[in-house]
Design an enzyme around this catalytic site. Structure first.
Site, PDB file in Angstrom:
ATOM      1  N   ALA A 158       0.842  -1.204   0.000  1.00 40.04           N
ATOM      2  CA  ALA A 158       0.000   0.000   0.000  1.00 40.04           C
ATOM      3  C   ALA A 158       0.877   1.254   0.000  1.00 40.04           C
ATOM      4  CB  ALA A 158      -0.926  -0.012   1.217  1.00 40.04           C
ATOM      5  N   TYR A 159       1.904   1.235   0.825  1.00 39.61           N
ATOM      6  CA  TYR A 159       2.833   2.365   0.899  1.00 39.61           C
ATOM      7  C   TYR A 159       3.568   2.533  -0.428  1.00 39.61           C
ATOM      8  CZ  TYR A 159       6.695   5.220   2.771  1.00 39.61           C
ATOM      9  OH  TYR A 159       7.619   6.206   3.002  1.00 39.61           O
ATOM     10  N   ALA A 160       4.012   1.419  -1.014  1.00 38.01           N
ATOM     11  CA  ALA A 160       4.713   1.477  -2.298  1.00 38.01           C
ATOM     12  C   ALA A 160       3.802   2.029  -3.386  1.00 38.01           C
ATOM     13  CB  ALA A 160       5.228   0.095  -2.685  1.00 38.01           C
ATOM     14  N   GLN A 163       3.837   5.692  -3.010  1.00 37.77           N
ATOM     15  CA  GLN A 163       5.115   6.297  -3.366  1.00 37.77           C
ATOM     16  C   GLN A 163       5.382   6.209  -4.871  1.00 37.77           C
ATOM     17  OE1 GLN A 163       5.362   8.080  -1.061  1.00 37.77           O
ATOM     18  NE2 GLN A 163       7.005   7.548   0.345  1.00 37.77           N
TER      19      GLN A 163
END
Length: 294
Positions: A158-160, A163
């Site tokens: 999710a973070y990737a 980003q």
């Protein structure tokens, strides 16, 4: 005006930074104020504003700014506009963000929306709000992303995703705004010890505990091992928040700023990994992370 090092002088230049209440944002806001910028430091709470003001040794003005709240963004733009009038804004540092850490099967839709609203949608709203002030000065945008914006790591999907999206926004903005005299750079920190790691561990455990027991069993061992390994990497990193602050500073004062500044071997190494290795080879690199131990 340039100083004897060939860099632009911070004096008389105003900069806005989001997410300045702690971690990388706080260190960067304090550094930029210390070296001569007039820093408008975005924080979400009044108590954070007071602590930041007390810690500053330069020209720093806290501004209440929640990047996920359109009204808050508009009010922050209005407050900064009142301060700088027609002088314009030299820099906008988009640092605010969260890091959802969990296997993607465990990430509820509302959690993914929160990740994207904070790290992507909110960032663009801030950029749109401040662009007239940046255009008036021929200023710069500096987007703080992550080494995870190069390679998607298991349990940080999710973070990737956020980003990668922020990296794409940065590329498109650089090409759209360059002809208008506005430079866009990206700062990519690797694993650096900040309060975000405690939040990642706490919220990651909470997320995985919120799914059905059979799903928990599939991921619990490797995921907990991943959290521990990741935090140890941050604790033993030679890089600090001050290194990120220095990279942001360079992006703001270089006559010809780079498109990307990596901070840490893991960030720069991840970029090389993504460029040089085929997908299956990268899969094997991360295979040990997701393999259960017995």
């Amino acid at each position: 005006m340039s100083n004897r090092t060939g860099l632009l002088s911070p004096g008389g230049r105003a900069v806005v930074i989001t997410g300045a209440s702690s971690g990388l944002g706080k260190a960067t806001a304090l550094h930029l104020a210390r070296v001569g910028f007039h820093v408008f430091a975005g924080v979400r709470r009044q108590e954070d504003a007071e602590r930041l003001s007390a810690a500053s040794t330069g020209r720093l003005t806290p501004v209440i700014l929640d990047v996920t709240d359109e009204k808050s963004v508009q009010e922050a733009v209005g407050a900064v506009t009142e301060h700088i009038a027609e002088a314009g804004l030299w820099g906008l540092v988009n640092n605010a963000g969260i890091a959802v850490t969990a296997p993607l099967e465990c990430v509820a839709p509302e959690l993914l929306r929160r990740q994207l609203e904070t790290n992507v949608v909110g960032q663009l709203a801030v950029i749109q709000g401040f662009l007239p002030l940046l255009r008036a000065r021929g200023g710069r945008v500096v987007n703080v992303t992550s080494g995870v914006g190069n390679v998607a790591i298991p349990y940080l999907g999710a973070y990737a995703a956020a980003q990668f999206a922020k990296e794409a926004l940065s590329d498109a903005l650089r090409r759209e705004l360059g002809p208008q005299g506005i430079a866009v750079s990206v700062v990519q920190p690797g694993a650096i010890m900040t309060p975000i790691w405690d939040k990642m561990s706490t919220e990651g455990n909470s997320t995985i505990e919120g799914v059905a027991e059979p799903v928990q069993e599939l991921y619990r061992g490797p995921f907990l091992r991943f959290l521990e390994t990741n935090e140890n990497a941050a604790r033993t990193s030679r890089k600090t928040p001050d290194d990120v602050a220095l990279a942001v500073f360079r992006a703001l004062v270089a006559k010809s700023p780079k498109t990307r500044y990596g901070v840490g071997r893991d960030a720069t190494g991840g970029r090389l990994l993504a460029r040089l290795l085929p997908d299956r080879a990268i899969d094997r690199v991360f295979g040990g992370i997701v393999t259960p131990t017995h």
